[in-house]
Enzyme design. Sequence first.
Site, PDB file in Angstrom:
ATOM      1  CE  LYS A 484     -26.290  54.546 159.650  1.00 12.25           C
ATOM      2  NZ  LYS A 484     -27.197  53.916 158.700  1.00 12.25           N
ATOM      3  NE  ARG A 582     -32.446  48.567 159.034  1.00  8.25           N
ATOM      4  CZ  ARG A 582     -31.308  49.184 158.724  1.00  8.25           C
ATOM      5  NH1 ARG A 582     -30.150  48.672 159.099  1.00  8.25           N
ATOM      6  NH2 ARG A 582     -31.304  50.297 158.039  1.00  8.25           N
ATOM      7  CE1 TYR A 710      -4.297  40.651 183.714  1.00  5.82           C
ATOM      8  CE2 TYR A 710      -4.947  41.955 181.803  1.00  5.82           C
ATOM      9  CZ  TYR A 710      -4.784  41.833 183.180  1.00  5.82           C
ATOM     10  OH  TYR A 710      -5.104  42.860 183.996  1.00  5.82           O
ATOM     11  CG  MET A 759     -10.293  47.819 180.285  1.00  4.11           C
ATOM     12  SD  MET A 759     -10.971  48.058 181.946  1.00  4.11           S
ATOM     13  CE  MET A 759     -11.664  46.463 182.298  1.00  4.11           C
TER      14      MET A 759
HETATM   15  C1  LIG Z   1     -26.781  53.773 157.460  1.00  6.41           C
HETATM   16  C2  LIG Z   1     -27.719  53.955 156.390  1.00  6.41           C
HETATM   17  C3  LIG Z   1     -27.292  54.392 155.124  1.00  6.41           C
HETATM   18  C4  LIG Z   1     -25.851  54.567 154.751  1.00  6.41           C
HETATM   19  O1  LIG Z   1     -25.275  53.316 154.488  1.00  6.41           O
HETATM   20  P1  LIG Z   1     -23.740  53.172 154.018  1.00  6.41           P
HETATM   21  O2  LIG Z   1     -23.596  51.768 153.621  1.00  6.41           O
HETATM   22  O3  LIG Z   1     -22.927  53.516 155.203  1.00  6.41           O
HETATM   23  O4  LIG Z   1     -23.561  54.138 152.921  1.00  6.41           O
HETATM   24  C5  LIG Z   1     -28.262  54.658 154.184  1.00  6.41           C
HETATM   25  N1  LIG Z   1     -29.582  54.474 154.449  1.00  6.41           N
HETATM   26  C6  LIG Z   1     -30.008  54.035 155.646  1.00  6.41           C
HETATM   27  C7  LIG Z   1     -31.467  53.843 155.857  1.00  6.41           C
HETATM   28  C8  LIG Z   1     -29.101  53.750 156.643  1.00  6.41           C
HETATM   29  O5  LIG Z   1     -29.542  53.298 157.824  1.00  6.41           O
END
Ligand SMILES: *Cc1c(COP(=O)(O)O)cnc(C)c1O
Length: 815
Positions: A484, A582, A710, A759
């Site tokens: 992701k 969540r 800056y 930037m």
């Molecule tokens: C991102 C995520 C993981 C992986 O987590 P890490 O700490 O990066 O290994 C596993 N399960 C879910 C549901 C996640 O959203």
Amino acid sequence: MSVNTQDIIPAMHSRFEGRQRDMEIDNVSIDSRSLQNNIGTLFFALIGQNRDSHQYIAQLIEKGVLNFVVSHIPVEVIGKANYFVVQNTLTALQDFAIYYRQLYNFPVIAITGSSGKTIVKEWLNYLMSPDYTIIRSPKSYNSQVGVPLSIIGINERHNLGIFEAGISTVGEMEKLEPIIRPDIGILTNIGAAHDEGFATRIEKIKEKLKLFANVKTLILQQNKFIESELLASYPLKTFTWSFEPGADVQIITQHNTGSTQLDVYYNDTTFQAAIPFTDEASVENAITCLMLLLHLGYSYETITDRLAGLYPVELRLQVKNGNNGCTIIDDSFSSDYQSLKIALDFLEQHKTHQKKTVILSDVFQSGFDTELVYAKVAKLLSGHSISQVIGIGEKISEQLADYPNFFPYKTTQEFLAHYKASSFEDETILVKGARSFRFDEIVVFLEEKTHETVLEINLNSIIHNLNFYKSRLLPSTKIMVMVKAFGYGSGSYEIAKALSHQKVDYLGVAFADEGISLRNAGISTPIIVMNPESSAFAAMAAYNLEPEIYSAKELRAFIAVAQQKNLSNYPIHIKLDTGMHRLGFEENQLEELIDLLRNNNLVEVKTIFSHLSSSDVPEYRDFTLGQIAKFDQWSAQLIEVLGINPLRHILNTSGIYNYPEAQYDMVRLGIGLYGVGNDETERAQLETVGTLKTIILQIKDIPRGESIGYSRKYRTWQDTRIATLPIGYADGIPRAWGNERGYVVINNRKAMIIGTISMDMMMVNITGIECKEGDTAIIFGKAPTVSDIAKALGTIPYEILTSISQRVKRVFYKE
Ligand SMILES: *Cc1c(COP(=O)(O)O)cnc(C)c1O
């Protein structure tokens, strides 16, 4: 090669089972994906840490492969091919190589040592190829598998062999020695590489020396300990060099800008040579090469002449982003048949587009008949279904004239004058040429022009890290890799591609569009979408993406789409909320979930999972165990009531590390893959994956009492030399890292960031650091690590990694 199967049955201590005992073998393969696999192939089904190649036999039989070396015959292929059944397929490969080696009789040089093996081998090849037809190990093929494969490349035209041997533990060199059977040995420097497998340095040196048990001469830097050890064990002569008097050859060096002069004292005579390097390692490697030339009786004049032409050796094929969506594979340093074969296999594994183009220079294979060489090259190219070949050079433009879609050019300049950047679009381009053709200029021209900041991603390290976590799990536990957020900022497609040959069971993305791009790029691994939006359900079904189901409302919406699209048993993944709060079903929602799923054949629950909120926080161990207990109970209830058989999973990276007892059927690996561990010991066992680099754009000398940047946040309290780097907060460098909080590394020295980060730029203090404009500055990598920066700024590595802006070019490489 040409070997009869009759002869290898005893050589490999094998039992033959099959129809045709008497067949000619013309190549050997261990890679089911290699396009050379055909009727003349002998395929060795090796069993690796992650892969058992016996599983590919059925598929290979369909491609026409007939002969297999196996440790057992899988039931589904019994009677369908010829099998050479052995105890251990790796040992059989080595035995095959021993048999094959003794068919040839010409001088062979073996190189070992802690570092410099590949460079010495490549340089010797360059130095001696005017005089010999050399077979050498391709790239760094120096392992238990690589050495046999290198030897199997020998054919009747070769009259000199140069092979490297590397070992990581005791007992390995004894196996490599009879495969290489060297006449001359070369020992390059003995350092600390691969130390973990050896009790002591002594043991390591003794193990390495076994390669030289039967050589006539060994070339090495003078070393009293090694020499006494050697002479006690083996009847050989040494030929030694040293910077001090007393060795066979004494070398005195003198450094000039950009080159080193060597004064060589040998046999009461002396001569001078210069090499275009000044660093210690290159100087020692060049001296090693010089020693071999002296030993072989080359004239001083020739030695001086040829050493002057030594060049930096690029040890890896680089994958780069090109213009118009092209991918460039840069191999602009060599051009011979062996390395072309490797590069084409690499192209096949890393192609991002169907269209494959090869830009190829004249192919050098001295001693071979020109027409024969190009006939083999043409066969290799068509075997790899190359759509278009651009040939550059007098020979190739003539010899490949009949190849379909062939575009000849006499010189690199002629090609560059003719081609426009827009001539290539959405294709993978292998750029492969001998050094003298200067194909590096072609690469510069094809490469996407952005600024000089890159995030380099080491694909080998990704695989190392994957294997590290695998080694902590049961072999049967499946792995889902989270890619992701653009692969935690590292590039999801390239990572998914690199992993597609490892045993990874699922990929996890956050949104449907990420999954769709992976599918469009040809990734076929099952993909779970963690935050699916109901508007994307139809698209997900079209792209074979599997939703995480976290609520009854979502499930109803998905079932409606499934009905409308006539789907049945569509894979879904049920998420339980055991305390993260969540997404996911809570305990009092399980009834409703069960009602929706009961007797429903539109969807099929493939997995049930939950997510730990604090697997990296030791003080919340009890809380975490509570989450696991809830998960255990709720998932068991669903399984029992619904009579289903899904996989269960709850562990993320730190979960794998801290709660391996809760691995269930699968784990979800995220940040660890990218080289970031949540605790010190875990981190120490991972390899750094991403290195963010930029260059020095300008250097200035600022007098004491001036301000920098800056809002005048930094005042020079002494005369200060500063460097301006073209990277800023828009690239994802946190502004909080400026104003002397943070630093970059330039030529192995820390340079503090001074003033506020702008930037697109920042300034660093380089007073006392030797560097020049154009030098590399490392923002993060081995040092500082992403974790160092995160810790100093009170955030987490995840945030730093995923904040690196998409305008920063990602460069992927594999050693
Ligand atoms: C991102 C995520 C993981 C992986 O987590 P890490 O700490 O990066 O290994 C596993 N399960 C879910 C549901 C996640 O959203």
